[in-house]
Design a protein around this motif. Sequence first.
Motif, PDB file in Angstrom:
ATOM      1  N   GLY A 172      -8.336  -8.786  28.067  1.00 43.72           N
ATOM      2  CA  GLY A 172      -7.331  -9.666  27.465  1.00 43.72           C
ATOM      3  C   GLY A 172      -7.905 -10.648  26.465  1.00 43.72           C
ATOM      4  N   TYR A 173      -8.702 -10.139  25.510  1.00 47.34           N
ATOM      5  CA  TYR A 173      -9.258 -11.017  24.483  1.00 47.34           C
ATOM      6  C   TYR A 173      -8.135 -11.629  23.649  1.00 47.34           C
ATOM      7  CZ  TYR A 173     -13.799  -9.062  25.675  1.00 47.34           C
ATOM      8  OH  TYR A 173     -14.930  -8.695  26.348  1.00 47.34           O
ATOM      9  N   SER A 174      -8.361 -12.861  23.201  1.00 48.40           N
ATOM     10  CA  SER A 174      -7.333 -13.540  22.393  1.00 48.40           C
ATOM     11  C   SER A 174      -7.212 -12.886  21.027  1.00 48.40           C
ATOM     12  CB  SER A 174      -7.700 -15.012  22.241  1.00 48.40           C
ATOM     13  OG  SER A 174      -8.958 -15.143  21.611  1.00 48.40           O
ATOM     14  N   ASP A 193     -11.597 -17.849  18.722  1.00 48.68           N
ATOM     15  CA  ASP A 193     -11.914 -18.822  19.761  1.00 48.68           C
ATOM     16  C   ASP A 193     -12.893 -18.198  20.748  1.00 48.68           C
ATOM     17  OD1 ASP A 193     -10.520 -17.400  21.805  1.00 48.68           O
ATOM     18  OD2 ASP A 193      -8.634 -18.353  21.202  1.00 48.68           O
ATOM     19  N   ARG A 194     -13.218 -18.946  21.799  1.00 50.28           N
ATOM     20  CA  ARG A 194     -14.253 -18.460  22.729  1.00 50.28           C
ATOM     21  C   ARG A 194     -13.855 -17.206  23.478  1.00 50.28           C
ATOM     22  NH1 ARG A 194     -16.528 -23.894  25.610  1.00 50.28           N
ATOM     23  NH2 ARG A 194     -17.865 -24.559  23.900  1.00 50.28           N
ATOM     24  N   LYS A 195     -12.574 -16.892  23.466  1.00 47.28           N
ATOM     25  CA  LYS A 195     -12.099 -15.688  24.162  1.00 47.28           C
ATOM     26  C   LYS A 195     -11.897 -14.537  23.192  1.00 47.28           C
ATOM     27  CE  LYS A 195     -11.641 -17.820  28.160  1.00 47.28           C
ATOM     28  NZ  LYS A 195     -12.578 -17.553  29.267  1.00 47.28           N
ATOM     29  N   PHE A 225     -21.448 -18.230  17.573  1.00 42.50           N
ATOM     30  CA  PHE A 225     -20.133 -18.786  17.237  1.00 42.50           C
ATOM     31  C   PHE A 225     -19.569 -19.490  18.465  1.00 42.50           C
ATOM     32  CE2 PHE A 225     -15.455 -18.355  16.583  1.00 42.50           C
ATOM     33  CZ  PHE A 225     -15.366 -19.162  15.458  1.00 42.50           C
ATOM     34  N   LYS A 226     -19.323 -20.784  18.324  1.00 40.35           N
ATOM     35  CA  LYS A 226     -18.865 -21.620  19.443  1.00 40.35           C
ATOM     36  C   LYS A 226     -19.783 -21.453  20.667  1.00 40.35           C
ATOM     37  CE  LYS A 226     -14.162 -21.480  17.711  1.00 40.35           C
ATOM     38  NZ  LYS A 226     -13.519 -22.792  17.632  1.00 40.35           N
ATOM     39  N   GLN A 232     -19.903 -26.152  15.893  1.00 37.83           N
ATOM     40  CA  GLN A 232     -19.215 -24.851  15.875  1.00 37.83           C
ATOM     41  C   GLN A 232     -20.211 -23.702  16.058  1.00 37.83           C
ATOM     42  OE1 GLN A 232     -16.068 -24.965  15.917  1.00 37.83           O
ATOM     43  NE2 GLN A 232     -15.089 -23.248  14.921  1.00 37.83           N
ATOM     44  N   GLY A 237     -21.347 -18.810  21.512  1.00 35.88           N
ATOM     45  CA  GLY A 237     -21.386 -17.470  22.101  1.00 35.88           C
ATOM     46  C   GLY A 237     -20.043 -16.878  22.440  1.00 35.88           C
ATOM     47  N   HIS A 263      -6.631 -18.397  23.191  1.00 30.52           N
ATOM     48  CA  HIS A 263      -5.314 -17.797  22.983  1.00 30.52           C
ATOM     49  C   HIS A 263      -4.367 -18.762  22.271  1.00 30.52           C
ATOM     50  CE1 HIS A 263      -7.100 -15.382  26.203  1.00 30.52           C
ATOM     51  NE2 HIS A 263      -6.387 -14.396  25.729  1.00 30.52           N
ATOM     52  N   ASP A 271      -8.785 -18.295  13.243  1.00 27.78           N
ATOM     53  CA  ASP A 271      -8.501 -18.761  14.597  1.00 27.78           C
ATOM     54  C   ASP A 271      -9.299 -18.054  15.683  1.00 27.78           C
ATOM     55  OD1 ASP A 271      -6.681 -20.490  13.494  1.00 27.78           O
ATOM     56  OD2 ASP A 271      -4.977 -19.154  13.799  1.00 27.78           O
TER      57      ASP A 271
END
Lengths: 354, 354
Positions: free
Chosen positions: A29-31, A89-91, A113-114, B148, A116, B319, A87
Amino acid sequence: MQSITSDSYAVHFNNKAYEALNDHLSQKGYSKVFIMVDENTHEHCLAPFMTNIAGEYDYEIIEIESGEINKTIETCTQVWHVLSELDGDRKSILINLGGGVLTDLGGFVASCFKRGIAFINVPTTLLSMVDASVGGKTGVDLGALKNQIGVINQPEMVLIITDFLKTLEERQLHSGFAEMLKHGLIKSETYWNDLKKVDDFNNLDELIYQSVVIKNEVVLKDPTEQNLRKILNYGHTLGHAIESYCLEHPQKDTLLHGEAIAVGMILEAYLSNELRQLPDSALEDIKTTFLSRYTKVAFSNEDIKSILGLLKFDKKNSHGNINYVLLNSLGNPEIDVRVPDELYNKAFAYYAES
Amino acid sequence: MQSITSDSYAVHFNNKAYEALNDHLSQKGYSKVFIMVDENTHEHCLAPFMTNIAGEYDYEIIEIESGEINKTIETCTQVWHVLSELDGDRKSILINLGGGVLTDLGGFVASCFKRGIAFINVPTTLLSMVDASVGGKTGVDLGALKNQIGVINQPEMVLIITDFLKTLEERQLHSGFAEMLKHGLIKSETYWNDLKKVDDFNNLDELIYQSVVIKNEVVLKDPTEQNLRKILNYGHTLGHAIESYCLEHPQKDTLLHGEAIAVGMILEAYLSNELRQLPDSALEDIKTTFLSRYTKVAFSNEDIKSILGLLKFDKKNSHGNINYVLLNSLGNPEIDVRVPDELYNKAFAYYAES
């Protein structure tokens, strides 16, 4: 082919690769799913790759320019800005679809990035399938110094889809084949002899598999390159310096990585014969095998001097010493060998003589 | 003071710090010792630091420019070039002598140079002693987006030498003190109350020690910030956006990190009172405490709009959601709370009203 289990992840082949990818994406379920390509894999590999992904995800395609010259921190910075703007993000996850330059750079981009995010490598060249696919090395060049900046970090999985090899030129296949030959030299005389017989690059699947098994065995035993893993650098100490030199001098023909280390392997075989027990017959075998497959490169005295000047940047060095991997016999390497300066010109002379 | 054991390393204080450093250097036999400073620590801290190092080592001093504006990948690239030119190898060590900008950046530089060399952090500001000293976060900003780019990686040791605080201006001490107050708010009402009584920054040793203990307890339980560690971000979601906004707009007064998160902590206390159980009395206590120590900042409607626009880059997001740490009571935080958009203007109005 069976999947190969590495450190914290697996290498999957062909049909199993897509199955594993689809399972992973649906479970995690990656963002957002970022796919990085270069202009070549964008044209030749992206469409077939996407066709095999089941399910609906939020995709973004990021294209970078191909080539070692673009394996820089500046390219990373551009990609980091794009990930931020889109956009990420970490996910999020980054799928690196390309050769070794792209998977090395993409692994580094994701690792930082962020602090990891997850990434998956899909090597599309023979070189990246057999060399960059396992071991967790990520990174970029610093000027002409290869892989000077990077981290060791593992992907979620590696997918080897040998159909992508059909999109490659013969010269690219030869470049990758040099790393396979290296795996024979450092680990298995039988495998070396099998590879020598290859005269058709259309059905390499089983041999690719064996190369990944060999590399994986080595990196699993020594992930951070304290000792055993150094054997993978056979041919690379001089090979990298030659590659860097050609990259720095646009008037020289640029050598592909495999072409440069093919030279390096002949030179270091000469050193192995001089300094260790590599028999004359094995030395001749190595020289003949590589010269039958790779065009001989001409080096002037000036070239050689500059190449030797680059050796001090080799990452295996410590305390000002240059550490070589040499061979005691076919399949039997020794690490951390020092080479007296006066042997370098002799090695280049041996390479040059017919 | 006793040393504090973290993940794979320890935090040593004052005299013990030098002892530990000297033992480490004499045992490890590094090929070269690089010491990174900025113009301030070069002037004020380097000489006393060097005086306390016993033994002869091969040193190189690397100076970077101070300030958040220089916490960039471009500065890292400059340092990587210098490390290469000065023959840094995998057996070299980098000692980061400076505030949080320098230790964050230096940790990242070391973590990526030749895929990772050893480093030691010697924080010289109150902020970096209590905040950046444990937890292994390294990194740099990407444009105005704070931290970041980076990795999580641990130093060999952290040395806290509180004498260095004497070289700081009062405003810098206040900035660090804000992170100490945060440690009280997220973990211990008693510690919060002790800090409120402080009216003299000359003898903070015991309170610094307690802050490091609190932070260390949190990061040890959750090194990769999956859940618990997020509580350290109390006040930082809005605080970072405010800090970034001021950094991006040179016509605004630049806020120090602690000054920005002091505003963030008041705003997020308001949200905690609205959305969770933080009592009115605690909200008033938080507002009064911070406003008695930190000058109130004026935000126009335009400013607030831009600040809220920066929230989407917060590293805790996933998300597309912005995840807050809010307080149920003093010392009792809750993570992953969502905030309805309409509350933001009310929070800024509460901050502005006297």
